[in-house]
Motif scaffolding. Structure first.
Motif, PDB file in Angstrom:
ATOM      1  N   UNK A 167       0.834  -1.205   0.000  1.00  0.00           N
ATOM      2  CA  UNK A 167       0.000   0.000   0.000  1.00  0.00           C
ATOM      3  C   UNK A 167       0.868   1.255   0.000  1.00  0.00           C
ATOM      4  N   UNK A 168       1.929   1.235   0.820  1.00  0.00           N
ATOM      5  CA  UNK A 168       2.845   2.376   0.870  1.00  0.00           C
ATOM      6  C   UNK A 168       3.569   2.535  -0.468  1.00  0.00           C
ATOM      7  N   UNK A 169       3.980   1.416  -1.071  1.00  0.00           N
ATOM      8  CA  UNK A 169       4.691   1.450  -2.354  1.00  0.00           C
ATOM      9  C   UNK A 169       3.799   2.014  -3.464  1.00  0.00           C
ATOM     10  N   UNK A 170       2.535   1.619  -3.479  1.00  0.00           N
ATOM     11  CA  UNK A 170       1.605   2.152  -4.478  1.00  0.00           C
ATOM     12  C   UNK A 170       1.452   3.661  -4.298  1.00  0.00           C
ATOM     13  N   UNK A 171       1.374   4.101  -3.043  1.00  0.00           N
ATOM     14  CA  UNK A 171       1.302   5.533  -2.775  1.00  0.00           C
ATOM     15  C   UNK A 171       2.537   6.261  -3.278  1.00  0.00           C
ATOM     16  N   UNK A 172       3.700   5.636  -3.110  1.00  0.00           N
ATOM     17  CA  UNK A 172       4.950   6.242  -3.583  1.00  0.00           C
ATOM     18  C   UNK A 172       4.948   6.390  -5.092  1.00  0.00           C
ATOM     19  N   UNK A 186       8.855   7.454   0.713  1.00  0.00           N
ATOM     20  CA  UNK A 186       7.832   6.418   0.851  1.00  0.00           C
ATOM     21  C   UNK A 186       8.350   5.063   0.367  1.00  0.00           C
ATOM     22  N   UNK A 187       9.129   5.065  -0.703  1.00  0.00           N
ATOM     23  CA  UNK A 187       9.707   3.813  -1.191  1.00  0.00           C
ATOM     24  C   UNK A 187      10.642   3.205  -0.154  1.00  0.00           C
ATOM     25  N   UNK A 188      11.439   4.063   0.472  1.00  0.00           N
ATOM     26  CA  UNK A 188      12.332   3.581   1.519  1.00  0.00           C
ATOM     27  C   UNK A 188      11.520   2.955   2.656  1.00  0.00           C
ATOM     28  N   UNK A 189      10.415   3.620   3.036  1.00  0.00           N
ATOM     29  CA  UNK A 189       9.559   3.083   4.091  1.00  0.00           C
ATOM     30  C   UNK A 189       8.942   1.745   3.711  1.00  0.00           C
ATOM     31  N   UNK A 190       8.486   1.640   2.449  1.00  0.00           N
ATOM     32  CA  UNK A 190       7.858   0.398   1.990  1.00  0.00           C
ATOM     33  C   UNK A 190       8.847  -0.758   2.000  1.00  0.00           C
ATOM     34  N   UNK A 191      10.028  -0.523   1.459  1.00  0.00           N
ATOM     35  CA  UNK A 191      11.003  -1.611   1.393  1.00  0.00           C
ATOM     36  C   UNK A 191      11.654  -1.888   2.744  1.00  0.00           C
ATOM     37  N   UNK A 192      11.639  -0.903   3.645  1.00  0.00           N
ATOM     38  CA  UNK A 192      12.100  -1.161   5.006  1.00  0.00           C
ATOM     39  C   UNK A 192      11.169  -2.162   5.688  1.00  0.00           C
ATOM     40  N   UNK A 193       9.877  -2.053   5.400  1.00  0.00           N
ATOM     41  CA  UNK A 193       8.918  -3.025   5.931  1.00  0.00           C
ATOM     42  C   UNK A 193       9.133  -4.402   5.305  1.00  0.00           C
ATOM     43  N   UNK A 194       9.269  -4.427   3.990  1.00  0.00           N
ATOM     44  CA  UNK A 194       9.455  -5.699   3.293  1.00  0.00           C
ATOM     45  C   UNK A 194      10.774  -6.365   3.678  1.00  0.00           C
ATOM     46  N   UNK A 195      11.803  -5.545   3.941  1.00  0.00           N
ATOM     47  CA  UNK A 195      13.128  -6.084   4.275  1.00  0.00           C
ATOM     48  C   UNK A 195      13.117  -6.855   5.595  1.00  0.00           C
ATOM     49  N   UNK A 196      12.103  -6.633   6.413  1.00  0.00           N
ATOM     50  CA  UNK A 196      12.012  -7.372   7.680  1.00  0.00           C
ATOM     51  C   UNK A 196      11.596  -8.819   7.454  1.00  0.00           C
ATOM     52  N   UNK A 197      11.100  -9.113   6.223  1.00  0.00           N
ATOM     53  CA  UNK A 197      10.619 -10.464   5.935  1.00  0.00           C
ATOM     54  C   UNK A 197      11.236 -11.087   4.687  1.00  0.00           C
ATOM     55  N   UNK A 198      11.764 -10.266   3.766  1.00  0.00           N
ATOM     56  CA  UNK A 198      12.266 -10.791   2.499  1.00  0.00           C
ATOM     57  C   UNK A 198      13.700 -10.308   2.247  1.00  0.00           C
ATOM     58  N   UNK A 199      14.595 -11.233   1.935  1.00  0.00           N
ATOM     59  CA  UNK A 199      15.984 -10.845   1.725  1.00  0.00           C
ATOM     60  C   UNK A 199      16.159 -10.013   0.456  1.00  0.00           C
ATOM     61  N   UNK A 200      15.357 -10.274  -0.602  1.00  0.00           N
ATOM     62  CA  UNK A 200      15.486  -9.483  -1.825  1.00  0.00           C
ATOM     63  C   UNK A 200      15.145  -8.019  -1.564  1.00  0.00           C
ATOM     64  N   UNK A 201      14.203  -7.784  -0.631  1.00  0.00           N
ATOM     65  CA  UNK A 201      13.822  -6.406  -0.314  1.00  0.00           C
ATOM     66  C   UNK A 201      14.949  -5.666   0.396  1.00  0.00           C
ATOM     67  N   UNK A 206      18.741  -1.117   0.006  1.00  0.00           N
ATOM     68  CA  UNK A 206      20.087  -0.546  -0.098  1.00  0.00           C
ATOM     69  C   UNK A 206      20.238   0.261  -1.380  1.00  0.00           C
ATOM     70  N   UNK A 207      19.722  -0.275  -2.487  1.00  0.00           N
ATOM     71  CA  UNK A 207      19.813   0.401  -3.787  1.00  0.00           C
ATOM     72  C   UNK A 207      19.064   1.729  -3.760  1.00  0.00           C
ATOM     73  N   UNK A 208      17.859   1.738  -3.176  1.00  0.00           N
ATOM     74  CA  UNK A 208      17.061   2.970  -3.103  1.00  0.00           C
ATOM     75  C   UNK A 208      17.755   4.009  -2.229  1.00  0.00           C
ATOM     76  N   UNK A 209      18.314   3.576  -1.105  1.00  0.00           N
ATOM     77  CA  UNK A 209      19.003   4.516  -0.219  1.00  0.00           C
ATOM     78  C   UNK A 209      20.197   5.155  -0.924  1.00  0.00           C
ATOM     79  N   UNK A 210      20.925   4.355  -1.709  1.00  0.00           N
ATOM     80  CA  UNK A 210      22.054   4.903  -2.456  1.00  0.00           C
ATOM     81  C   UNK A 210      21.580   5.956  -3.452  1.00  0.00           C
ATOM     82  N   UNK A 211      20.483   5.664  -4.163  1.00  0.00           N
ATOM     83  CA  UNK A 211      19.932   6.618  -5.137  1.00  0.00           C
ATOM     84  C   UNK A 211      19.439   7.879  -4.437  1.00  0.00           C
TER      85      UNK A 211
END
Length: 224
Positions: A167-172, A186-201, A206-211
Motif C-alpha cells: 500500500x505504501x509502495x503504491x502511494x509512492x 515512501x519507497x524507503x519506508x515500503x522496502x524497510x517493511x518488506x526487508x524485515x521479511x524478504x531478503x530481496x527487499x 540498499x539500492x534505493x538509499x544509495x539513489x
C-alpha cells in the motif's frame, strides 16, 4: 528467462559485496558471505568471511566490525536457536555474535556454507566456546542448516507487513510526479517493511538509499 534471472542474481551479489570490497586489503579475498540478524536487537546485516578475517556489517551502524582469524581463541554455533544458528567468535577482547538468516532454502543453504567456511578459516587448535550469552555454542563444521519454519503468528505478521508495504509502495508510485523527495521517502519506508521479511527487499532498500543519497547530493550541489 534464465539469462535475465542470472543477470539479476549477479547484480544483487555485486551490490552485496560492494559494501565491503573497497575496505579489503590488497591480498584479501572474500571466501564466503551470509545474511545475518543481530541476536540482541532488531537489525539485519551481512557477515563476510575473507582470507584474513570475519567482517560484520550491521544496517544500523556506519562502521564495519571485524575479527582477525589470528585473534580468534574460540568459536561455536548455537544450532538450537529457532530463527537460525547463532555464530559466536571469541577473542581476547570479547565475543562477536551473529544469527544466520534461514528464511528460505537458499538462505539455509548459504548459512551452512558460511559455517563450513568458518571452520576452515579459524585456527585449527582452538577450543569451542560452549557457554555464551546466546546459549550453548560448540563447533559444528558440518552442520546441516534447515529452513526456518514459520508458525501461524509469524505467517500472519508476514502477510500483514506485505500488505502494508505494498500500500505504501503504491502511494509512492502515485506521487512520483509531485516535486520533492517524498516518493523516495515512501519507497524507503515500503522496502524497510518488506526487508524485515524478504531478503530481496533488503537489497532493493540498499539500492534505493544509495539513489536517494545521490539525489540529495545533486540537489545540494545545484543550490551551492
Amino acid at each position: 528467462m534464465i539469462q535475465p534471472l542470472t543477470k539479476l542474481s549477479e547484480t544483487r551479489r555485486k551490490q552485496i559485496l560492494s559494501h565491503v570490497v573497497s575496505k579489503l586489503e590488497p591480498d584479501e579475498a572474500i571466501v564466503s558471505w551470509g545474511r545475518v540478524r543481530h541476536p540482541d536487537r532488531n537489525t539485519q546485516g551481512f557477515l563476510y568471511l575473507t582470507s584474513l578475517r570475519g567482517i560484520l556489517r550491521w544496517r544500523d551502524e556506519d562502521d564495519l566490525r571485524s575479527v582477525m582469524w589470528s585473534d580468534v581463541t574460540a568459536w561455536g554455533v548455537n544450532k538450537d536457536s529457532p530463527r537460525g544458528p547463532i555464530l559466536v567468535l571469541e577473542t581476547g577482547q570479547g565475543q562477536e555474535s551473529a544469527q544466520l538468516q534461514t528464511g528460505s532454502k537458499a538462505l539455509a543453504s548459504g548459512a551452512g556454507s558460511v559455517i563450513r567456511a568458518l571452520a576452515r578459516l579459524v585456527p585449527r587448535d582452538i577450543e569451542g566456546i560452549k557457554d555464551t550469552d546466546h546459549g550453548r555454542a560448540v563447533p559444528e563444521p558440518e552442520l546441516v542448516v534447515a529452513k526456518e519454519k514459520l508458525g501461524p503468528q509469524a505467517m500472519a505478521r508476514k502477510i500483514a507487513l506485505s500488505i502494508l508495504a505494498m500500500a505504501v509502495l503504491i502511494g509512492a508510485l502515485l506521487i512520483i510526479p509531485l516535486p520533492g523527495p517524498w516518493s523516495f521517502l515512501l519507497m524507503i519506508g515500503a522496502f524497510a517493511l518488506l526487508a524485515r521479511e524478504y531478503d530481496w527487499a533488503e537489497d532493493v532498500l540498499d539500492w534505493i538509499k544509495e539513489k536517494y543519497e545521490k539525489a540529495k547530493a545533486k540537489v545540494r550541489s545545484s543550490r551551492s
